[in-house]
Design a protein around this motif. Structure first.
Motif, PDB file in Angstrom:
ATOM      1  N   PRO A 297       0.842  -1.204   0.000  1.00 14.18           N
ATOM      2  CA  PRO A 297       0.000   0.000   0.000  1.00 14.18           C
ATOM      3  C   PRO A 297       0.875   1.251   0.000  1.00 14.18           C
ATOM      4  O   PRO A 297       1.900   1.296   0.681  1.00 14.18           O
ATOM      5  CB  PRO A 297      -0.778  -0.125   1.316  1.00 14.18           C
ATOM      6  N   VAL A 298       0.472   2.240  -0.778  1.00 17.89           N
ATOM      7  CA  VAL A 298       1.272   3.464  -0.878  1.00 17.89           C
ATOM      8  C   VAL A 298       0.344   4.618  -1.217  1.00 17.89           C
ATOM      9  O   VAL A 298      -0.688   4.426  -1.870  1.00 17.89           O
ATOM     10  CB  VAL A 298       2.370   3.294  -1.951  1.00 17.89           C
ATOM     11  N   PHE A 299       0.701   5.818  -0.776  1.00 23.38           N
ATOM     12  CA  PHE A 299      -0.109   6.983  -1.094  1.00 23.38           C
ATOM     13  C   PHE A 299       0.269   7.528  -2.466  1.00 23.38           C
ATOM     14  O   PHE A 299       1.412   7.404  -2.920  1.00 23.38           O
ATOM     15  CB  PHE A 299       0.053   8.062  -0.020  1.00 23.38           C
ATOM     16  N   GLU A 300      -0.710   8.145  -3.075  1.00 23.76           N
ATOM     17  CA  GLU A 300      -0.502   8.747  -4.392  1.00 23.76           C
ATOM     18  C   GLU A 300       0.649   9.741  -4.343  1.00 23.76           C
ATOM     19  O   GLU A 300       0.838  10.450  -3.346  1.00 23.76           O
ATOM     20  CB  GLU A 300      -1.784   9.442  -4.843  1.00 23.76           C
ATOM     21  N   GLU A 301       1.457   9.750  -5.384  1.00 24.19           N
ATOM     22  CA  GLU A 301       2.631  10.605  -5.579  1.00 24.19           C
ATOM     23  C   GLU A 301       3.836  10.183  -4.744  1.00 24.19           C
ATOM     24  O   GLU A 301       4.893  10.808  -4.835  1.00 24.19           O
ATOM     25  CB  GLU A 301       2.293  12.084  -5.327  1.00 24.19           C
ATOM     26  N   ALA A 302       3.710   9.129  -3.975  1.00 28.03           N
ATOM     27  CA  ALA A 302       4.854   8.605  -3.228  1.00 28.03           C
ATOM     28  C   ALA A 302       5.647   7.656  -4.123  1.00 28.03           C
ATOM     29  O   ALA A 302       5.113   7.123  -5.102  1.00 28.03           O
ATOM     30  CB  ALA A 302       4.373   7.873  -1.982  1.00 28.03           C
ATOM     31  N   PRO A 303       6.924   7.429  -3.796  1.00 27.84           N
ATOM     32  CA  PRO A 303       7.712   6.443  -4.545  1.00 27.84           C
ATOM     33  C   PRO A 303       7.365   5.036  -4.097  1.00 27.84           C
ATOM     34  O   PRO A 303       6.861   4.811  -2.990  1.00 27.84           O
ATOM     35  CB  PRO A 303       9.151   6.790  -4.167  1.00 27.84           C
ATOM     36  N   VAL A 304       7.642   4.062  -4.976  1.00 26.89           N
ATOM     37  CA  VAL A 304       7.355   2.674  -4.647  1.00 26.89           C
ATOM     38  C   VAL A 304       8.439   1.767  -5.229  1.00 26.89           C
ATOM     39  O   VAL A 304       9.046   2.084  -6.261  1.00 26.89           O
ATOM     40  CB  VAL A 304       5.966   2.246  -5.174  1.00 26.89           C
ATOM     41  N   GLU A 305       8.698   0.670  -4.525  1.00 28.50           N
ATOM     42  CA  GLU A 305       9.590  -0.362  -5.020  1.00 28.50           C
ATOM     43  C   GLU A 305       8.930  -1.716  -4.804  1.00 28.50           C
ATOM     44  O   GLU A 305       8.517  -2.041  -3.687  1.00 28.50           O
ATOM     45  CB  GLU A 305      10.946  -0.329  -4.312  1.00 28.50           C
ATOM     46  N   LEU A 306       8.815  -2.490  -5.858  1.00 25.91           N
ATOM     47  CA  LEU A 306       8.302  -3.855  -5.771  1.00 25.91           C
ATOM     48  C   LEU A 306       9.483  -4.787  -5.985  1.00 25.91           C
ATOM     49  O   LEU A 306      10.161  -4.710  -7.011  1.00 25.91           O
ATOM     50  CB  LEU A 306       7.216  -4.096  -6.833  1.00 25.91           C
TER      51      LEU A 306
ATOM     52  N   SER B 196       6.977   8.258  -8.478  1.00 26.04           N
ATOM     53  CA  SER B 196       5.745   8.921  -8.053  1.00 26.04           C
ATOM     54  C   SER B 196       4.560   8.154  -8.668  1.00 26.04           C
ATOM     55  O   SER B 196       4.377   8.178  -9.879  1.00 26.04           O
ATOM     56  CB  SER B 196       5.739  10.376  -8.512  1.00 26.04           C
ATOM     57  N   VAL B 197       3.787   7.493  -7.814  1.00 26.05           N
ATOM     58  CA  VAL B 197       2.715   6.642  -8.343  1.00 26.05           C
ATOM     59  C   VAL B 197       1.408   7.409  -8.460  1.00 26.05           C
ATOM     60  O   VAL B 197       1.179   8.407  -7.776  1.00 26.05           O
ATOM     61  CB  VAL B 197       2.510   5.383  -7.470  1.00 26.05           C
ATOM     62  N   HIS B 198       0.549   6.878  -9.332  1.00 29.88           N
ATOM     63  CA  HIS B 198      -0.788   7.434  -9.539  1.00 29.88           C
ATOM     64  C   HIS B 198      -1.827   6.411  -9.128  1.00 29.88           C
ATOM     65  O   HIS B 198      -1.548   5.206  -9.073  1.00 29.88           O
ATOM     66  CB  HIS B 198      -0.981   7.819 -11.006  1.00 29.88           C
ATOM     67  N   ILE B 199      -3.030   6.879  -8.887  1.00 27.92           N
ATOM     68  CA  ILE B 199      -4.131   5.979  -8.560  1.00 27.92           C
ATOM     69  C   ILE B 199      -4.262   4.891  -9.627  1.00 27.92           C
ATOM     70  O   ILE B 199      -4.523   3.723  -9.321  1.00 27.92           O
ATOM     71  CB  ILE B 199      -5.453   6.743  -8.433  1.00 27.92           C
ATOM     72  N   SER B 200      -4.059   5.263 -10.867  1.00 28.17           N
ATOM     73  CA  SER B 200      -4.218   4.327 -11.984  1.00 28.17           C
ATOM     74  C   SER B 200      -3.158   3.222 -12.011  1.00 28.17           C
ATOM     75  O   SER B 200      -3.292   2.273 -12.789  1.00 28.17           O
ATOM     76  CB  SER B 200      -4.174   5.084 -13.312  1.00 28.17           C
ATOM     77  N   ASP B 201      -2.138   3.329 -11.188  1.00 32.40           N
ATOM     78  CA  ASP B 201      -1.115   2.272 -11.106  1.00 32.40           C
ATOM     79  C   ASP B 201      -1.572   1.117 -10.222  1.00 32.40           C
ATOM     80  O   ASP B 201      -0.879   0.096 -10.141  1.00 32.40           O
ATOM     81  CB  ASP B 201       0.201   2.842 -10.558  1.00 32.40           C
ATOM     82  N   THR B 202      -2.692   1.268  -9.562  1.00 33.78           N
ATOM     83  CA  THR B 202      -3.232   0.189  -8.741  1.00 33.78           C
ATOM     84  C   THR B 202      -3.500  -1.029  -9.607  1.00 33.78           C
ATOM     85  O   THR B 202      -4.279  -0.979 -10.565  1.00 33.78           O
ATOM     86  CB  THR B 202      -4.538   0.632  -8.055  1.00 33.78           C
ATOM     87  N   ALA B 203      -2.824  -2.135  -9.286  1.00 32.47           N
ATOM     88  CA  ALA B 203      -2.896  -3.344 -10.110  1.00 32.47           C
ATOM     89  C   ALA B 203      -2.053  -4.414  -9.432  1.00 32.47           C
ATOM     90  O   ALA B 203      -1.431  -4.180  -8.398  1.00 32.47           O
ATOM     91  CB  ALA B 203      -2.374  -3.077 -11.522  1.00 32.47           C
ATOM     92  N   GLU B 204      -2.032  -5.597 -10.060  1.00 33.47           N
ATOM     93  CA  GLU B 204      -1.135  -6.647  -9.602  1.00 33.47           C
ATOM     94  C   GLU B 204       0.048  -6.717 -10.557  1.00 33.47           C
ATOM     95  O   GLU B 204      -0.118  -6.632 -11.773  1.00 33.47           O
ATOM     96  CB  GLU B 204      -1.854  -7.988  -9.542  1.00 33.47           C
ATOM     97  N   TYR B 205       1.221  -6.888  -9.976  1.00 29.87           N
ATOM     98  CA  TYR B 205       2.448  -6.876 -10.758  1.00 29.87           C
ATOM     99  C   TYR B 205       3.150  -8.218 -10.590  1.00 29.87           C
ATOM    100  O   TYR B 205       3.324  -8.713  -9.472  1.00 29.87           O
ATOM    101  CB  TYR B 205       3.360  -5.725 -10.307  1.00 29.87           C
ATOM    102  N   PHE B 206       3.565  -8.785 -11.719  1.00 26.53           N
ATOM    103  CA  PHE B 206       4.224 -10.080 -11.718  1.00 26.53           C
ATOM    104  C   PHE B 206       5.622  -9.963 -12.302  1.00 26.53           C
ATOM    105  O   PHE B 206       5.811  -9.390 -13.384  1.00 26.53           O
ATOM    106  CB  PHE B 206       3.434 -11.092 -12.551  1.00 26.53           C
ATOM    107  N   CYS B 207       6.565 -10.546 -11.602  1.00 28.23           N
ATOM    108  CA  CYS B 207       7.923 -10.687 -12.101  1.00 28.23           C
ATOM    109  C   CYS B 207       8.043 -12.072 -12.730  1.00 28.23           C
ATOM    110  O   CYS B 207       7.447 -13.041 -12.219  1.00 28.23           O
ATOM    111  CB  CYS B 207       8.900 -10.525 -10.941  1.00 28.23           C
ATOM    112  N   ALA B 208       8.769 -12.180 -13.827  1.00 30.49           N
ATOM    113  CA  ALA B 208       8.887 -13.470 -14.509  1.00 30.49           C
ATOM    114  C   ALA B 208      10.287 -13.631 -15.082  1.00 30.49           C
ATOM    115  O   ALA B 208      10.966 -12.655 -15.404  1.00 30.49           O
ATOM    116  CB  ALA B 208       7.845 -13.594 -15.618  1.00 30.49           C
ATOM    117  N   VAL B 209      10.691 -14.882 -15.238  1.00 24.22           N
ATOM    118  CA  VAL B 209      12.012 -15.195 -15.762  1.00 24.22           C
ATOM    119  C   VAL B 209      11.885 -16.321 -16.775  1.00 24.22           C
ATOM    120  O   VAL B 209      11.018 -17.192 -16.662  1.00 24.22           O
ATOM    121  CB  VAL B 209      12.962 -15.591 -14.603  1.00 24.22           C
TER     122      VAL B 209
END
Lengths: 114, 110
Positions: A12-21, A80-93
């Motif tokens: 969870p992160v607030f809008e305009e904050a940085p994020v690292e997955l 800086s994240v946006h509301i529209s970045d809300t989603a599931e993210y998958f890493c793959a190899v």
């Protein structure tokens, strides 16, 4: 065999904050790395990929990921994240040179709050 | 440009009934094709892949089967569905080293 570990199931992160997955992989051979994004009830979309060359790769919507061979990581970042970045993210190899089978991590749900 | 289609988009089937999900790709020839299943709250599991017509490789022993009757058509089937077959089924094709996914089929087995 290859494996992928996404260290956070939810971020969870607030809008305009940085994020690292975070994404770590395990492989005894050279690999290609990918990040995919999945919006609710949709298929996966390729976000970015590392095949060779520069270890820092960028997407068109502001995400970037850095391949770190020594730490076997491929973390995804956005300053800086946006509301529209809300989603599931998958890493793959995938292993270089095989039939292209992708090994996915379990996914990280990014929830951007206003 | 290439596009990938899946149908149906959603499906509700009773236990023991048969299943047929279809995937077609346009704009490319002889693609590698893949079937994945995504169970609720879990990652993607590769079920089958195909490198050509009639060539199917199974990744996980289960109640499902796959066929590739035409170059750009990939079908996922079952003779008798189980409750555990519920999930989101995704078809993908490969270009270079990356894969591109279809919109998926949501299957609910009741």
């Amino acid at each position: 065999a290859q494996s992928v570990t996404q260290l956070d199931s939810q971020v969870p992160v607030f809008e305009e904050a940085p994020v690292e997955l975070r994404c770590n992989y395990s492989s005894s051979v050279s690999v290609y790395l990918f990040w995919y994004v999945q919006y609710p009830n949709q298929g996966l979309q390729l976000l970015l990929k590392y095949l060779s060359g520069s270890t820092l790769v960028e997407s068109i919507n502001g995400f970037e990921a850095e391949f770190n061979k020594s730490q076997t990581s491929f973390h995804l970042r956005k300053p800086s994240v946006h509301i529209s970045d809300t989603a599931e993210y998958f890493c793959a190899v995938t292993r270089r040179g095989n039939t292209g089978k992708l090994i996915f991590g379990q996914g990280t749900t990014l929830q951007v709050k206003p | 440009s290439q596009t990938i289609h899946q149908w149906p988009a959603t499906l509700v089937q009773p236990v023991g009934s048969p299943l047929s999900l279809e995937c077609t790709v346009e704009g490319t020839s002889n693609p590698n094709l893949y079937w994945y299943r995504q169970a609720a709250g879990r990652g993607l599991q590769l079920l089958f892949y195909s490198v050509g017509i009639g060539q199917i490789s199974s990744e996980v022993p289960q109640n499902l089967s796959a066929s590739r009757p035409q170059d750009r058509q990939f079908i996922l089937s079952s003779k008798k569905l189980l409750l555990s077959d519920s999930g989101f089924y995704l078809c993908a094709w490969r270009q270079s080293y990356e894969q591109y996914f279809g919109p998926g089929t949501r299957l609910t087995v009741t």
